[in-house]
Write a protein that holds these residues in place. Structure first.
Motif, mmCIF file in Angstrom:
data_model
loop_
_atom_site.group_PDB
_atom_site.id
_atom_site.type_symbol
_atom_site.label_atom_id
_atom_site.label_comp_id
_atom_site.label_asym_id
_atom_site.label_seq_id
_atom_site.Cartn_x
_atom_site.Cartn_y
_atom_site.Cartn_z
ATOM 1 N N MET A 244 0.814 -1.228 0.000
ATOM 2 C CA MET A 244 0.000 0.000 0.000
ATOM 3 C C MET A 244 0.844 1.274 0.000
ATOM 4 S SD MET A 244 -3.402 -0.901 2.190
ATOM 5 C CE MET A 244 -4.216 0.623 1.720
ATOM 6 N N ASN A 245 0.273 2.289 -0.623
ATOM 7 C CA ASN A 245 0.930 3.592 -0.723
ATOM 8 C C ASN A 245 0.707 4.426 0.535
ATOM 9 O OD1 ASN A 245 1.777 3.099 -3.366
ATOM 10 N ND2 ASN A 245 -0.203 3.761 -4.197
ATOM 11 N N LYS A 246 1.538 5.440 0.700
ATOM 12 C CA LYS A 246 1.400 6.401 1.786
ATOM 13 C C LYS A 246 0.006 7.029 1.723
ATOM 14 C CE LYS A 246 4.581 9.383 4.060
ATOM 15 N NZ LYS A 246 4.660 10.780 4.144
ATOM 16 N N GLY A 247 -0.633 7.186 2.858
ATOM 17 C CA GLY A 247 -1.948 7.837 2.889
ATOM 18 C C GLY A 247 -3.088 6.964 2.381
ATOM 19 N N GLY A 248 -2.826 5.666 2.204
ATOM 20 C CA GLY A 248 -3.870 4.761 1.713
ATOM 21 C C GLY A 248 -4.934 4.470 2.776
ATOM 22 N N HIS A 249 -5.993 3.777 2.342
ATOM 23 C CA HIS A 249 -7.103 3.462 3.265
ATOM 24 C C HIS A 249 -7.470 1.987 3.197
ATOM 25 C CE1 HIS A 249 -7.507 7.833 2.899
ATOM 26 N NE2 HIS A 249 -7.961 7.754 4.136
ATOM 27 N N VAL A 250 -7.516 1.351 4.365
ATOM 28 C CA VAL A 250 -8.023 -0.018 4.457
ATOM 29 C C VAL A 250 -9.447 0.063 4.980
ATOM 30 C CG1 VAL A 250 -7.744 -2.306 5.493
ATOM 31 C CG2 VAL A 250 -5.719 -0.893 5.018
ATOM 32 N N ILE A 251 -10.384 -0.481 4.214
ATOM 33 C CA ILE A 251 -11.777 -0.572 4.678
ATOM 34 C C ILE A 251 -11.872 -1.917 5.396
ATOM 35 C CG2 ILE A 251 -14.204 -0.615 3.975
ATOM 36 C CD1 ILE A 251 -13.023 0.671 1.222
ATOM 37 N N LEU A 252 -11.909 -1.878 6.703
ATOM 38 C CA LEU A 252 -11.915 -3.113 7.495
ATOM 39 C C LEU A 252 -13.358 -3.605 7.598
ATOM 40 C CD1 LEU A 252 -10.622 -5.192 9.287
ATOM 41 C CD2 LEU A 252 -10.338 -3.487 11.045
ATOM 42 N N CYS A 253 -13.747 -4.386 6.584
ATOM 43 C CA CYS A 253 -15.150 -4.818 6.508
ATOM 44 C C CYS A 253 -15.372 -6.103 7.279
ATOM 45 C CB CYS A 253 -15.532 -4.992 5.039
ATOM 46 S SG CYS A 253 -17.209 -5.577 4.833
ATOM 47 N N GLY A 254 -14.483 -7.087 7.084
ATOM 48 C CA GLY A 254 -14.622 -8.362 7.779
ATOM 49 C C GLY A 254 -13.308 -9.106 7.765
ATOM 50 N N GLN A 255 -13.216 -10.160 8.563
ATOM 51 C CA GLN A 255 -11.959 -10.913 8.706
ATOM 52 C C GLN A 255 -12.305 -12.398 8.719
ATOM 53 O OE1 GLN A 255 -8.587 -8.777 9.986
ATOM 54 N NE2 GLN A 255 -9.781 -8.072 8.242
ATOM 55 N N ILE A 256 -12.955 -12.863 7.669
ATOM 56 C CA ILE A 256 -13.527 -14.219 7.716
ATOM 57 C C ILE A 256 -12.488 -15.309 7.943
ATOM 58 C CG2 ILE A 256 -13.558 -14.626 5.200
ATOM 59 C CD1 ILE A 256 -16.319 -15.992 5.647
#
Ligand code: NDP
Length: 347
Positions: A244-256
């Motif tokens: 991932m790039n600097k300033g990126g975003h992880v959408i933590l939706c689920g962790q199946i």
């Protein structure tokens, strides 16, 4: 009247894989004498979803989820038709939905707890109310919009894990429509990879079971990864975050990948991944669709338009019969589905 229902037969244990044997089919007689406010409904479609794994535990680990009780009827998302009504808001023939639909062929329910749906929203495709034009679609759309920071013209690359599943298959298409120039899916079979690229317009797909995620992403995402829609966690997510790039975003939706383990939610990341998040100022925020229900009506309308105009394609895996609820649930948990796993109960 004689009806069939599914009850919880046993619990898999917090560290166990669920099995169809955890569920039991029963026949019971239902007295369709309605009290004021009640309706008799016939079940059309039932949903099986990953969050149900938590409901199989005595302690769900989440304050918004109650455990299913042993020997009691299991419930979840459902769609059905009203066959008799003593509720002023509903009449025979109305199609209704609920998040707490019993896994039962017919049921007596409180009318006020049901939501009447407009069939035009789905062009008559009623199972979509459990998927693309229901909570799954909301999760994908609102997850991308609330946590993704996708900006048209910003040359962003999005990666989606669990990409061929109900939520992931929609999230990737929404990411593309919202302006990502590259959308890459990660999923568990070559057949799924093919569907993502050929049917849903993903730029590329990676089979995490047979391919080296890091090597493939370096190849397919030459400008790095800006947005990561994470449905899976664990061994799939760490190599994605590494790209991932600097300033990126992880959408933590689920962790199946962690749902059959006794770990807190969200499960802890490795020190290395934590350090990457921190040093690159990557936001990784938990997304909970239930926190955005004030936006649901407008979002469902938008999803309906996107589906009807074929800007979003919907994939489903449908099995028939209430006796297959447990099989369908366990199959979905192991990746047996492409798109939304649905069980058709009656015509
Ligand atoms: P899916 O239709 O995506 O079905 C689950 C999929 O998970 C399977 O098809 C399988 O696909 C994949 N999977 C299972 N085990 C693993 C593993 N160990 N590693 C990688 N992939 C695995 O389900 P949904 O779309 O309903 O849900 C997707 C995610 O979204 C879940 O984590 C769920 O909890 C979450 N969710 C979150 C909500 C929220 O408000 N935050 C609301 C609704 C859902 P494959 O063949 O690719 O392995």
């Amino acid at each position: 009247m004689q009806v069939q229902r599914v009850v919880l037969n046993s619990r898999p244990g917090k560290n166990g894989e669920p099995s169809p044997k955890n569920f039991r089919l029963e026949r019971i007689s239902l007295t369709p004498d309605l009290e004021n406010g009640q309706v008799l409904v016939r079940t059309l479609y039932l949903s099986v979803d990953p969050y149900m794994r938590c409901r199989m535990n005595e302690d769900t680990g989440a304050d918004y989820l109650t455990p299913w009780e042993l020997c009691e009827c299991v419930d979840g998302g459902g769609v059905g038709v009203v066959e008799a009504s003593r509720c002023s808001a509903l009449t025979d023939g109305d199609v209704v939905t609920s998040f707490n639909w019993p896994w039962q062929t017919h049921a007596v329910m409180i009318g006020d707890g049901l939501q009447k749906v407009d069939l035009q929203m789905v062009d008559g495709h009623l199972s979509y109310f459990l998927g693309a034009v229901g909570i799954t679609g909301l999760t994908a759309l609102l997850g991308v919009r609330e946590k993704g920071h996708v900006t048209k013209g910003a040359n962003q690359t999005m990666v989606v894990s669990g990409a061929a599943g109900a939520c992931g298959s929609l999230a990737g298409q929404i990411g593309r429509l919202d302006g990502c120039v590259r959308v890459v899916g990660i999923c568990g079979s070559d057949e799924k990879c093919k569907a993502l690229v050929e049917d849903l317009g993903f730029s590329a797909a990676v089979n995490y079971r047979s391919e080296d995620i890091s090597a493939r992403l370096q190849d397919i995402c030459p400008d790095g990864v800006d947005v990561y829609f994470d449905n899976v966690g664990g061994a799939v997510s760490e190599p994605v975050i590494e790209q991932m790039n600097k300033g990126g975003h992880v959408i933590l939706c689920g962790q199946i990948s962690q749902y059959n383990k006794d770990v807190p939610y969200p499960p802890p990341l490795s020190d290395k991944t934590q350090e990457i998040l921190q040093s690159r100022s990557i936001m990784r925020e938990r997304f909970m669709v239930l926190s955005y229900m004030s936006k649901a009506e407008a979002a469902l309308f938008e999803l309906s338009q996107l589906v009807k105009s074929a800007q979003i394609k919907v994939l489903e895996t449908v099995v028939n019969g209430i006796e297959n609820m447990g099989v369908a649930f366990c199959s979905m948990m192991r990746g047996g589905n492409i798109g939304k796993q649905i069980v058709k109960i009656s015509d």
